[in-house]
Write a protein that holds these residues in place. Structure first.
Motif, PDB file in Angstrom:
ATOM      1  N   LYS A  84       0.568  25.533  28.633  1.00  0.00           N
ATOM      2  CA  LYS A  84       1.652  25.458  29.490  1.00  0.00           C
ATOM      3  C   LYS A  84       2.613  26.415  28.996  1.00  0.00           C
ATOM      4  O   LYS A  84       2.437  27.159  27.986  1.00  0.00           O
ATOM      5  CB  LYS A  84       2.318  23.891  29.182  1.00  0.00           C
ATOM      6  N   ASP A  85       3.803  26.557  29.662  1.00  0.00           N
ATOM      7  CA  ASP A  85       4.772  27.473  29.116  1.00  0.00           C
ATOM      8  C   ASP A  85       5.876  27.013  28.506  1.00  0.00           C
ATOM      9  O   ASP A  85       6.605  27.631  27.973  1.00  0.00           O
ATOM     10  CB  ASP A  85       5.410  28.420  30.630  1.00  0.00           C
ATOM     11  N   LYS A  86       5.783  25.572  28.178  1.00  0.00           N
ATOM     12  CA  LYS A  86       6.610  25.005  27.057  1.00  0.00           C
ATOM     13  C   LYS A  86       5.714  24.200  25.922  1.00  0.00           C
ATOM     14  O   LYS A  86       4.985  23.644  26.417  1.00  0.00           O
ATOM     15  CB  LYS A  86       7.733  24.038  27.755  1.00  0.00           C
ATOM     16  N   LEU A  87       6.210  24.192  24.790  1.00  0.00           N
ATOM     17  CA  LEU A  87       5.586  23.382  23.730  1.00  0.00           C
ATOM     18  C   LEU A  87       6.825  22.545  23.358  1.00  0.00           C
ATOM     19  O   LEU A  87       8.024  22.850  23.007  1.00  0.00           O
ATOM     20  CB  LEU A  87       5.152  24.232  22.719  1.00  0.00           C
ATOM     21  N   PHE A  88       6.475  21.055  23.213  1.00  0.00           N
ATOM     22  CA  PHE A  88       7.461  20.219  22.498  1.00  0.00           C
ATOM     23  C   PHE A  88       7.142  19.733  21.275  1.00  0.00           C
ATOM     24  O   PHE A  88       5.709  19.416  21.008  1.00  0.00           O
ATOM     25  CB  PHE A  88       7.683  19.235  23.710  1.00  0.00           C
ATOM     26  N   THR A  89       8.084  18.890  20.448  1.00  0.00           N
ATOM     27  CA  THR A  89       7.692  18.386  19.300  1.00  0.00           C
ATOM     28  C   THR A  89       8.801  17.543  19.007  1.00  0.00           C
ATOM     29  O   THR A  89       9.884  17.530  19.683  1.00  0.00           O
ATOM     30  CB  THR A  89       7.315  19.399  18.113  1.00  0.00           C
TER      31      THR A  89
ATOM     32  N   CYS B  27      11.171  23.979  12.799  1.00  0.00           N
ATOM     33  CA  CYS B  27      11.302  24.175  14.026  1.00  0.00           C
ATOM     34  C   CYS B  27      12.228  25.088  14.712  1.00  0.00           C
ATOM     35  O   CYS B  27      11.948  26.190  15.308  1.00  0.00           O
ATOM     36  CB  CYS B  27      11.699  22.884  14.799  1.00  0.00           C
ATOM     37  N   GLN B  28      13.430  25.022  13.810  1.00  0.00           N
ATOM     38  CA  GLN B  28      14.540  26.160  14.226  1.00  0.00           C
ATOM     39  C   GLN B  28      13.905  27.580  13.656  1.00  0.00           C
ATOM     40  O   GLN B  28      14.154  28.553  14.479  1.00  0.00           O
ATOM     41  CB  GLN B  28      15.789  25.775  13.497  1.00  0.00           C
ATOM     42  N   ARG B  29      13.217  27.709  12.510  1.00  0.00           N
ATOM     43  CA  ARG B  29      12.663  28.905  12.168  1.00  0.00           C
ATOM     44  C   ARG B  29      11.708  29.576  12.998  1.00  0.00           C
ATOM     45  O   ARG B  29      11.754  30.648  13.237  1.00  0.00           O
ATOM     46  CB  ARG B  29      12.125  28.742  10.666  1.00  0.00           C
ATOM     47  N   LEU B  30      10.844  28.624  13.768  1.00  0.00           N
ATOM     48  CA  LEU B  30       9.883  29.190  14.557  1.00  0.00           C
ATOM     49  C   LEU B  30      10.262  29.393  16.187  1.00  0.00           C
ATOM     50  O   LEU B  30       9.440  29.484  16.882  1.00  0.00           O
ATOM     51  CB  LEU B  30       8.473  28.130  14.777  1.00  0.00           C
TER      52      LEU B  30
ATOM     53  N   LEU C  32       7.242  29.310  25.776  1.00  0.00           N
ATOM     54  CA  LEU C  32       6.137  30.249  25.487  1.00  0.00           C
ATOM     55  C   LEU C  32       5.899  31.537  26.648  1.00  0.00           C
ATOM     56  O   LEU C  32       6.168  31.105  27.665  1.00  0.00           O
ATOM     57  CB  LEU C  32       5.101  29.397  25.280  1.00  0.00           C
ATOM     58  N   GLN C  33       5.583  32.573  26.019  1.00  0.00           N
ATOM     59  CA  GLN C  33       5.438  33.608  26.715  1.00  0.00           C
ATOM     60  C   GLN C  33       3.996  33.325  27.351  1.00  0.00           C
ATOM     61  O   GLN C  33       3.108  33.408  26.408  1.00  0.00           O
ATOM     62  CB  GLN C  33       5.679  34.927  26.040  1.00  0.00           C
TER      63      GLN C  33
ATOM     64  N   GLY D  34       2.182  24.728   7.693  1.00  0.00           N
ATOM     65  CA  GLY D  34       3.010  23.979   8.773  1.00  0.00           C
ATOM     66  C   GLY D  34       3.198  24.908   9.885  1.00  0.00           C
ATOM     67  O   GLY D  34       3.034  24.805  10.974  1.00  0.00           O
ATOM     68  N   ALA D  35       3.862  26.164   9.514  1.00  0.00           N
ATOM     69  CA  ALA D  35       4.062  27.265  10.350  1.00  0.00           C
ATOM     70  C   ALA D  35       2.886  27.967  10.949  1.00  0.00           C
ATOM     71  O   ALA D  35       2.792  27.996  12.276  1.00  0.00           O
ATOM     72  CB  ALA D  35       5.013  28.275   9.616  1.00  0.00           C
ATOM     73  N   ASP D  36       1.823  27.999  10.140  1.00  0.00           N
ATOM     74  CA  ASP D  36       0.810  28.546  10.744  1.00  0.00           C
ATOM     75  C   ASP D  36       0.044  27.675  11.771  1.00  0.00           C
ATOM     76  O   ASP D  36      -0.435  28.082  12.784  1.00  0.00           O
ATOM     77  CB  ASP D  36      -0.297  28.509   9.573  1.00  0.00           C
ATOM     78  N   LEU D  37       0.131  26.452  11.281  1.00  0.00           N
ATOM     79  CA  LEU D  37      -0.480  25.326  12.475  1.00  0.00           C
ATOM     80  C   LEU D  37       0.449  25.302  13.568  1.00  0.00           C
ATOM     81  O   LEU D  37      -0.254  25.368  14.700  1.00  0.00           O
ATOM     82  CB  LEU D  37      -0.583  23.966  11.832  1.00  0.00           C
TER      83      LEU D  37
END
Length: 146
Positions: A94-99, A112-115, A139-140, A81-84
């Motif tokens: 974009k400069d932001k990713l939401f979930t 999510c918190q770990r990433l 996101l950078q 999951g983290a890899d995906l």
């Protein structure tokens, strides 16, 4: 080794099978077909077998949004999951990713918190008694690209 790539129509049957194993039914098959056709679905493969998938679209206020992350139960708790998520971070435009995830889904919240995702709000009344928690990650982006 796990390879992550954009899903193709040839992958659709396996994607739907994995989804049905986790969800318990095939109610998302048409939606998944649309995601694959639109280039919004990415698969994790191990030894040429699809073991998980992620959908990233622009359905959340035209931002990159992960509405679905599924890893086959036999392959969970191995970092797939983290890899995906990390992969879609790299292809997000974009400069932001939401979930989002339900309040009851503690494993996804921990992931999510770990990433590096930050809780960004809660939506009530989608699932009775189980609010939806929104997360976002800045996101950078390399300003020299594009």
């Amino acid at each position: 080794m796990v390879l992550i790539r954009q899903a193709t129509l040839q992958d659709l049957t396996k994607v739907c099978q994995i989804d049905a194993v986790v969800l318990g039914n095939t109610s998302r098959a048409q939606e998944l077909s649309s995601n694959v056709t639109a280039g919004e679905c990415f698969v994790a493969c191990e030894n040429a077998e699809i073991i998980g998938f992620i959908v990233m679209d622009h359905s959340f206020f035209k931002q990159c949004f992960i509405p679905l992350l599924i890893v086959h139960p036999q392959h969970q708790n191995r970092g797939i999951g983290a890899d995906l998520i990390t992969y879609v971070e790299s292809v997000c435009t974009k400069d932001k990713l939401f979930t989002s995830t339900n309040l009851s889904n503690r494993p996804m919240q921990r992931l999510c918190q770990r990433l590096g995702f930050i809780q960004s709000g809660i939506i009530e009344n989608l699932d009775p008694g189980d609010p939806e928690v929104i997360f976002y990650k800045p996101l950078q982006r390399n300003s020299e690209s594009d």
